[in-house]
Write an enzyme that holds these catalytic residues in place. Structure first.
Site, PDB file in Angstrom:
ATOM      1  N   GLY A   9     -35.227 -40.597 -47.218  1.00 33.22           N
ATOM      2  CA  GLY A   9     -34.677 -39.279 -47.524  1.00 33.22           C
ATOM      3  C   GLY A   9     -33.353 -39.070 -46.795  1.00 33.22           C
ATOM      4  O   GLY A   9     -32.895 -39.933 -46.037  1.00 33.22           O
ATOM      5  N   LEU A  11     -32.443 -36.988 -44.318  1.00 33.50           N
ATOM      6  CA  LEU A  11     -32.554 -36.991 -42.854  1.00 33.50           C
ATOM      7  C   LEU A  11     -33.109 -38.321 -42.352  1.00 33.50           C
ATOM      8  O   LEU A  11     -32.605 -38.883 -41.364  1.00 33.50           O
ATOM      9  CB  LEU A  11     -33.456 -35.832 -42.401  1.00 33.50           C
ATOM     10  CG  LEU A  11     -33.702 -35.765 -40.892  1.00 33.50           C
ATOM     11  CD1 LEU A  11     -32.394 -35.512 -40.129  1.00 33.50           C
ATOM     12  CD2 LEU A  11     -34.737 -34.688 -40.557  1.00 33.50           C
ATOM     13  N   ASP A  34     -48.153 -43.275 -48.815  1.00 34.47           N
ATOM     14  CA  ASP A  34     -48.277 -41.889 -49.296  1.00 34.47           C
ATOM     15  C   ASP A  34     -48.937 -40.995 -48.239  1.00 34.47           C
ATOM     16  O   ASP A  34     -50.095 -41.221 -47.875  1.00 34.47           O
ATOM     17  CB  ASP A  34     -49.098 -41.917 -50.599  1.00 34.47           C
ATOM     18  CG  ASP A  34     -49.165 -40.563 -51.279  1.00 34.47           C
ATOM     19  OD1 ASP A  34     -48.744 -39.557 -50.678  1.00 34.47           O
ATOM     20  OD2 ASP A  34     -49.653 -40.528 -52.421  1.00 34.47           O
ATOM     21  N   ILE A  35     -48.211 -39.987 -47.783  1.00 32.95           N
ATOM     22  CA  ILE A  35     -48.745 -39.131 -46.710  1.00 32.95           C
ATOM     23  C   ILE A  35     -49.886 -38.229 -47.194  1.00 32.95           C
ATOM     24  O   ILE A  35     -50.581 -37.627 -46.376  1.00 32.95           O
ATOM     25  CB  ILE A  35     -47.642 -38.271 -46.037  1.00 32.95           C
ATOM     26  CG1 ILE A  35     -47.043 -37.256 -47.025  1.00 32.95           C
ATOM     27  CG2 ILE A  35     -46.561 -39.156 -45.436  1.00 32.95           C
ATOM     28  CD1 ILE A  35     -46.209 -36.172 -46.342  1.00 32.95           C
ATOM     29  N   TYR A  59     -41.639 -32.428 -49.632  1.00 31.89           N
ATOM     30  CA  TYR A  59     -41.286 -32.000 -50.994  1.00 31.89           C
ATOM     31  C   TYR A  59     -40.207 -30.948 -50.780  1.00 31.89           C
ATOM     32  O   TYR A  59     -40.476 -29.893 -50.206  1.00 31.89           O
ATOM     33  CB  TYR A  59     -42.516 -31.402 -51.678  1.00 31.89           C
ATOM     34  CG  TYR A  59     -42.251 -30.889 -53.083  1.00 31.89           C
ATOM     35  CD1 TYR A  59     -42.742 -31.566 -54.198  1.00 31.89           C
ATOM     36  CD2 TYR A  59     -41.538 -29.715 -53.295  1.00 31.89           C
ATOM     37  CE1 TYR A  59     -42.504 -31.086 -55.493  1.00 31.89           C
ATOM     38  CE2 TYR A  59     -41.296 -29.241 -54.583  1.00 31.89           C
ATOM     39  CZ  TYR A  59     -41.778 -29.930 -55.661  1.00 31.89           C
ATOM     40  OH  TYR A  59     -41.546 -29.456 -56.932  1.00 31.89           O
ATOM     41  N   TYR A 123     -42.017 -22.899 -51.546  1.00 29.00           N
ATOM     42  CA  TYR A 123     -41.578 -23.948 -50.606  1.00 29.00           C
ATOM     43  C   TYR A 123     -41.835 -23.508 -49.163  1.00 29.00           C
ATOM     44  O   TYR A 123     -42.438 -24.240 -48.371  1.00 29.00           O
ATOM     45  CB  TYR A 123     -40.086 -24.247 -50.832  1.00 29.00           C
ATOM     46  CG  TYR A 123     -39.447 -25.132 -49.790  1.00 29.00           C
ATOM     47  CD1 TYR A 123     -39.753 -26.483 -49.719  1.00 29.00           C
ATOM     48  CD2 TYR A 123     -38.511 -24.608 -48.889  1.00 29.00           C
ATOM     49  CE1 TYR A 123     -39.151 -27.304 -48.763  1.00 29.00           C
ATOM     50  CE2 TYR A 123     -37.902 -25.412 -47.940  1.00 29.00           C
ATOM     51  CZ  TYR A 123     -38.224 -26.758 -47.882  1.00 29.00           C
ATOM     52  OH  TYR A 123     -37.626 -27.548 -46.935  1.00 29.00           O
TER      53      TYR A 123
HETATM   54  N1  LIG Z   1     -32.337 -30.365 -47.118  1.00 33.59           N
HETATM   55  C1  LIG Z   1     -32.247 -29.186 -46.492  1.00 33.59           C
HETATM   56  O1  LIG Z   1     -31.314 -28.389 -46.702  1.00 33.59           O
HETATM   57  C2  LIG Z   1     -33.294 -28.800 -45.477  1.00 33.59           C
HETATM   58  C3  LIG Z   1     -33.177 -27.573 -44.829  1.00 33.59           C
HETATM   59  C4  LIG Z   1     -34.136 -27.202 -43.885  1.00 33.59           C
HETATM   60  C5  LIG Z   1     -35.174 -28.077 -43.595  1.00 33.59           C
HETATM   61  N2  LIG Z   1     -35.279 -29.249 -44.245  1.00 33.59           N
HETATM   62  C6  LIG Z   1     -36.408 -30.149 -43.907  1.00 33.59           C
HETATM   63  O2  LIG Z   1     -35.864 -31.349 -43.391  1.00 33.59           O
HETATM   64  C7  LIG Z   1     -36.742 -32.432 -43.691  1.00 33.59           C
HETATM   65  C8  LIG Z   1     -35.955 -33.563 -44.337  1.00 33.59           C
HETATM   66  O3  LIG Z   1     -35.378 -33.066 -45.538  1.00 33.59           O
HETATM   67  P1  LIG Z   1     -34.479 -33.992 -46.484  1.00 33.59           P
HETATM   68  O4  LIG Z   1     -33.499 -33.084 -47.136  1.00 33.59           O
HETATM   69  O5  LIG Z   1     -34.039 -35.200 -45.744  1.00 33.59           O
HETATM   70  O6  LIG Z   1     -35.581 -34.402 -47.589  1.00 33.59           O
HETATM   71  P2  LIG Z   1     -35.475 -35.476 -48.750  1.00 33.59           P
HETATM   72  O7  LIG Z   1     -34.101 -36.040 -48.833  1.00 33.59           O
HETATM   73  O8  LIG Z   1     -36.079 -34.839 -49.953  1.00 33.59           O
HETATM   74  O9  LIG Z   1     -36.417 -36.664 -48.226  1.00 33.59           O
HETATM   75  C9  LIG Z   1     -37.801 -36.555 -48.194  1.00 33.59           C
HETATM   76  C10 LIG Z   1     -38.381 -37.958 -48.347  1.00 33.59           C
HETATM   77  O10 LIG Z   1     -39.815 -37.844 -48.342  1.00 33.59           O
HETATM   78  C11 LIG Z   1     -40.311 -38.691 -49.374  1.00 33.59           C
HETATM   79  N3  LIG Z   1     -41.639 -38.290 -49.810  1.00 33.59           N
HETATM   80  C12 LIG Z   1     -41.960 -37.301 -50.708  1.00 33.59           C
HETATM   81  N4  LIG Z   1     -43.285 -37.286 -50.901  1.00 33.59           N
HETATM   82  C13 LIG Z   1     -43.832 -38.249 -50.116  1.00 33.59           C
HETATM   83  C14 LIG Z   1     -45.158 -38.720 -49.908  1.00 33.59           C
HETATM   84  N5  LIG Z   1     -46.202 -38.188 -50.553  1.00 33.59           N
HETATM   85  N6  LIG Z   1     -45.364 -39.735 -49.032  1.00 33.59           N
HETATM   86  C15 LIG Z   1     -44.301 -40.292 -48.381  1.00 33.59           C
HETATM   87  N7  LIG Z   1     -43.020 -39.899 -48.542  1.00 33.59           N
HETATM   88  C16 LIG Z   1     -42.781 -38.898 -49.417  1.00 33.59           C
HETATM   89  C17 LIG Z   1     -39.282 -38.509 -50.474  1.00 33.59           C
HETATM   90  O11 LIG Z   1     -39.414 -39.488 -51.469  1.00 33.59           O
HETATM   91  P3  LIG Z   1     -38.965 -39.096 -52.975  1.00 33.59           P
HETATM   92  O12 LIG Z   1     -37.525 -38.767 -52.924  1.00 33.59           O
HETATM   93  O13 LIG Z   1     -39.311 -40.329 -53.757  1.00 33.59           O
HETATM   94  O14 LIG Z   1     -39.795 -37.897 -53.361  1.00 33.59           O
HETATM   95  C18 LIG Z   1     -37.988 -38.602 -49.683  1.00 33.59           C
HETATM   96  O15 LIG Z   1     -37.591 -39.958 -49.488  1.00 33.59           O
HETATM   97  C19 LIG Z   1     -37.860 -31.843 -44.545  1.00 33.59           C
HETATM   98  O16 LIG Z   1     -38.960 -31.544 -43.728  1.00 33.59           O
HETATM   99  C20 LIG Z   1     -37.268 -30.560 -45.081  1.00 33.59           C
HETATM  100  O17 LIG Z   1     -38.274 -29.606 -45.372  1.00 33.59           O
HETATM  101  C21 LIG Z   1     -34.355 -29.654 -45.177  1.00 33.59           C
END
Ligand SMILES: NC(=O)c1ccc[n+]([C@@H]2O[C@H](COP(=O)([O-])OP(=O)(O)OC[C@H]3O[C@@H](n4cnc5c(N)ncnc54)[C@H](OP(=O)(O)O)[C@@H]3O)[C@@H](O)[C@H]2O)c1
Length: 289
Positions: A9, A11, A34-35, A59, A123
């Protein structure tokens, strides 16, 4: 050993790259482990001497989660519970990432870690439930809430704006929502600090870049910096609009600035101003973004 979950992902990749650069050994998994399946987590963790787990998986499609709340819950809440239970079982410390969306956004001063949660949409509800499960299933946890995240490895506001500046003649951007843009690298640095000091200052923390702005001013700054850096060749008019003129499936928090006092005090971690960080980020972006 350190286990980064969600390593593909936005981050997760930033954290992986920072650890590689600093020669910190880790193993990473993403969707293939898969978590939502606790036995898959237990099986993976076996015989690896894992001392730290960083959960970057989630998600993250805010609007789609309104239609797919059970799926979002299985990942953001049950998945987080599974990871916390696995961490407890193997005696590993857990860093779990969460979000400003756990708050209702009706405040007008930076949210503290102890402020009451009240998510506005699906969410936020699923992420809030995930936090509660983490705290229930293990003692050795760090929950780090962040907001308005961007980085080179994912879809995010900065990249969307850069694309739209090239495609459009003008843009409307929401001006009545406040928050703090945060480079994923800032958060990755905090995670590295926590692990390198082998911290046991468990609890909830907030981490974003410093300062506050609106999506409109953020968009204007991206355009200014991108133009100065030669990333775009023309500037287009950006018009401020209200949230009511830009309806979304999930209600967005009007104010989601997070207080950084606790990370400053506990980890001596001082985030830099969001606009300085953004300017540096844009200067090193390849033209293809
Ligand atoms: N992006 C933002 O603006 C933002 C803001 C505040 C907080 N956050 C938090 O920061 C964290 C990182 O966010 P991010 O933007 O880096 O998220 P991201 O790019 O969507 O990455 C999440 C990763 O988790 C994987 N994943 C999804 N379902 C899974 C499962 N069942 N088992 C294992 N892996 C799985 C995804 O795979 P797929 O892509 O194949 O689904 C993806 O590689 C999250 O906790 C998010 O809630 C993000």
């Amino acid at each position: 050993m350190i286990w980064i979950i969600g390593c593909n992902g936005m981050l997760g990749r930033e954290v992986s790259e920072l650890f590689q650069k600093n020669k910190i050994p880790f193993i990473g998994t993403d969707i293939e482990c898969d978590i939502t399946d606790i036995s898959a987590l237990a099986e993976f963790a076996k015989d690896k001497n894992i001392k730290w787990i960083i959960n970057c998986s989630a998600y993250t499609n805010v609007d789609k989660s309104e239609e797919e709340e059970p799926k979002a819950y299985s990942i953001n809440a049950s998945g987080a519970a599974n990871i916390a239970q696995t961490a407890s079982l193997i005696g590993a410390k857990l860093i779990h990432i969460s979000t400003d969306y756990v708050f209702n956004g009706k405040g007008n001063s930076p949210y503290k870690e102890s402020d009451a949660k009240q998510p506005l949409g699906a969410y936020g509800r699923t992420k809030s439930a995930g936090e509660d499960f983490v705290a229930e299933k293990t003692d050795k946890y760090f929950i780090i809430r962040t907001a308005w995240l961007y980085g080179k490895n994912g879809n995010n506001f900065v990249h969307t704006m850069l694309r739209l500046f090239a495609e459009k003649d003008s843009l409307n951007v929401v001006v009545d929502q406040k928050g703090t843009p945060t480079w994923a690298g800032t958060l990755a640095s905090l995670l590295m600090t926590i692990i390198q000091t082998d911290s046991d200052k468990y609890g909830i923390y907030h981490c974003t870049d410093e300062g506050e702005t609106t999506w409109f001013d953020f968009a204007c700054a991206i355009q200014e910096y991108a133009f100065d850096a030669g990333l775009i060749s023309k500037k287009i008019p950006i018009n401020p609009v209200s949230s009511s003129e830009y309806p979304t499936k999930t209600e967005r928090p009007k104010y989601s600035v997070l207080s950084k006092e606790k990370i400053k005090n506990e980890f001596s971690f001082i985030p830099r101003s969001w606009d300085a960080v953004l300017n540096d980020y844009i200067k090193v972006r390849p033209k293809s973004v």
